[in-house]
Write a protein that holds these residues in place. Structure first.
Motif, mmCIF file in Angstrom:
data_model
loop_
_atom_site.group_PDB
_atom_site.id
_atom_site.type_symbol
_atom_site.label_atom_id
_atom_site.label_comp_id
_atom_site.label_asym_id
_atom_site.label_seq_id
_atom_site.Cartn_x
_atom_site.Cartn_y
_atom_site.Cartn_z
ATOM 1 N N THR A 3 45.612 37.756 30.371
ATOM 2 C CA THR A 3 46.408 37.352 31.530
ATOM 3 C C THR A 3 47.887 37.626 31.262
ATOM 4 O OG1 THR A 3 46.673 35.075 30.723
ATOM 5 C CG2 THR A 3 44.767 35.532 32.138
ATOM 6 N N VAL A 58 46.876 39.904 36.518
ATOM 7 C CA VAL A 58 48.319 39.831 36.723
ATOM 8 C C VAL A 58 48.575 39.168 38.067
ATOM 9 C CG1 VAL A 58 50.468 41.123 36.957
ATOM 10 C CG2 VAL A 58 48.716 41.907 35.357
ATOM 11 N N SER A 59 49.262 38.028 38.035
ATOM 12 C CA SER A 59 49.607 37.305 39.272
ATOM 13 C C SER A 59 48.384 37.082 40.156
ATOM 14 C CB SER A 59 50.695 38.064 40.041
ATOM 15 O OG SER A 59 51.858 38.201 39.266
ATOM 16 N N ASP A 99 41.459 39.796 44.291
ATOM 17 C CA ASP A 99 42.736 39.091 44.359
ATOM 18 C C ASP A 99 42.424 37.617 44.587
ATOM 19 O OD1 ASP A 99 45.232 38.013 44.947
ATOM 20 O OD2 ASP A 99 45.922 39.814 45.969
ATOM 21 N N HIS A 147 44.362 35.130 45.113
ATOM 22 C CA HIS A 147 45.212 34.370 46.026
ATOM 23 C C HIS A 147 44.385 33.923 47.229
ATOM 24 C CE1 HIS A 147 48.384 36.678 43.858
ATOM 25 N NE2 HIS A 147 48.958 35.490 43.895
#
Length: 469
Positions: free
Chosen positions: A246, A257-258, A274, A276
């Motif tokens: 990470t 990443v993020s 993703d 998010h």
């Protein structure tokens, strides 16, 4: 059940007759072994006898006639000192093994092509194990899950050539599994833990590395120095090693990443998922778990769409950052499994505008390590024995109230959060992440979490999380 036919006709001692010990004894008997079992606890012996397992104290007998001592993982093997049963076995030159070892040997004996995924690490084992199982199952695979998480490994459905086994392994279990040889072995991370059982952090790391050493393919987190060294040693031997991180990219493996899970494709990169907006898999720690699951399932032959579908539909684990309900712009989350500050830190790092329910029976160090998260706390609701101590630690860093019970905490936190979000339009989280053991008010963290769930879902202001308010 998985009968242990590889021990047919042999005399085997079993010590430790809790849940996994009883199943181990039954699996050995089912495979044709002569089992002599014992436990220092009288009620455990009675439970074994009720299941027609031969119970005999073998102290003073000729132990050289036994082929193996199968030890329950909770019984000391080396530190702080070997259990008396281990001493007897070693003096007689009899090997000491555990149920994971029996499983691995039986697989090699009867179904060597059955895919075997073994997961270890200090943190994240259960989530990663459950996620890999879910991805494989959603892809239509015949898959079993167990070990340190879920059913005892020998209580799973019997071996079959195409049946997948996703097995969580504690350091105690690995220490009792010489020659463990998973298809994919996963070492997530390593921080100081179980020093009383392994003597030092170096001893603890050496045990974890046994799983990595024997794997056909190893998936290794490289964000800590101990695990990174394991990966380097494997690579130096020319063994297939997939790194996960990470903190930066990797040439072979998966990185995050993020919140974006990335897989290298030659000179290109593919965003596998993703995170998010994922309702369950929040925080850097879960990004590492997902990266490991992606590396493992891709190496087992799953396509990107199959992996993405599995991640998307993963329901999470009970009591681990588990969204329970929603009321307007407020989400109520059950993280009762957070029984110390380190575990609570992962939840506090994953949310903002937090109405935090904390307290119970305090652990050493209290919540002082969490002070960096106090600016994210809209208000803390403190319960149990730790309430006054936690209030003193928080001081003026965040609003807080001693409410004593979980019932009051849930009611007051939701009322305050709803009023604040209505005024500001900002989303909020009512988070049960106690940073404490439960024993002052509840039998265990599961009972505490179940009570939280009941309080949330019986509140008329709340709808189950899956439903939109």
């Amino acid at each position: 059940m998985i009968p242990i036919t590889s021990m047919k006709g042999k005399r085997v001692a079993v010590f430790g007759l809790g849940g996994s010990g009883l199943i181990t004894a039954e699996a050995l008997v089912a495979g044709g072994a002569e089992v002599i079992a014992w436990d220092d606890n009288e009620s455990a012996r009675a439970a074994a006898e009720a299941r027609e397992i031969q119970v005999t104290d073998w102290r003073g007998s000729e132990f050289g006639a036994y082929s193996a001592l199968v030890l329950a993982p909770g019984v000391p093997l080396t530190h702080p000192e070997p259990h008396w049963s281990v001493k007897i076995a070693r003096e007689a030159g009899v090997e000491v093994i555990g149920d994971i070892c029996l499983f691995a040997r039986e697989r090699k004996f009867r179904a060597p092509t059955a895919p075997f995924v073994a997961i270890t690490g200090t943190n994240g084992k259960s989530t990663t194990t459950a996620l890999i199982h879910h991805i494989l199952k959603s892809a239509g695979k015949d898959v079993e899950i167990g070990g340190n998480f879920g059913p005892a490994v020998l209580g799973l459905d019997d071996l079959a050539p195409d049946r997948f086994y996703v097995i969580e392994c504690s350091s105690f279990q690995i220490d009792l599994a010489p020659g463990i040889d998973p298809t994919v072995g996963i070492q997530l991370n390593l921080t100081e833990d179980h020093i009383d059982r392994h003597g030092s952090i170096e001893g603890y790391a050496a045990v974890k590395e046994k799983l990595v050493d024997g794997a056909q393919v190893a998936v290794v987190g490289v964000d800590d120095v101990f695990s990174a060294a394991m990966a380097t040693r494997r690579e130096s031997k020319g063994l297939e090693t997939l790194r996960i991180s990470t903190r930066g990219s990797v040439a072979q493996g998966v990185w995050a990443v993020s919140g974006r899970i990335i897989e290298p494709m030659g000179l290109a990169q593919t965003v596998v998922y993703d995170l998010h907006g994922h309702p369950i898999l929040k925080g850097v720690h879960n990004a590492q778990n997902v990266a490991a699951a992606v590396a493992a399932t891709r190496r087992l032959g799953l396509g990107l769409d199959e992996v993405r579908k599995g991640i998307e539909t993963f329901p999470g684990l009970a009591h681990r950052m588990e969204p329970i309900g929603r009321s307007g712009s407020v989400i109520l989350v059950n993280d009762s499994k957070a029984t110390n500050a380190d575990a609570a830190a992962k939840a506090l790092a994953s949310y903002d505008n937090i109405y935090w329910i904390a307290g119970g029976k305090p652990k050493s160090g209290g919540i002082a390590p969490l002070s960096g998260f106090f600016p994210k706390i809209a208000k803390a609701y403190l319960i149990g024995v730790a309430a006054e101590e936690f209030a003193a630690t928080i001081g003026g860093a965040a609003p807080h109230a001693i409410v004593e019970t979980l019932d009051r905490a849930v009611s007051e936190a939701l009322t305050d959060a709803l009023a604040a979000t209505e005024a500001s339009g900002r989303e909020a989280v009512v988070l049960l992440s106690p940073a404490c053991a439960s024993y002052d008010q509840f039998k265990n963290f599961e009972v505490r979490g179940d009570h939280f769930r009941e309080l949330v879902l019986t509140d008329p202001r709340v709808k189950p999380f899956q439903e939109k308010a």
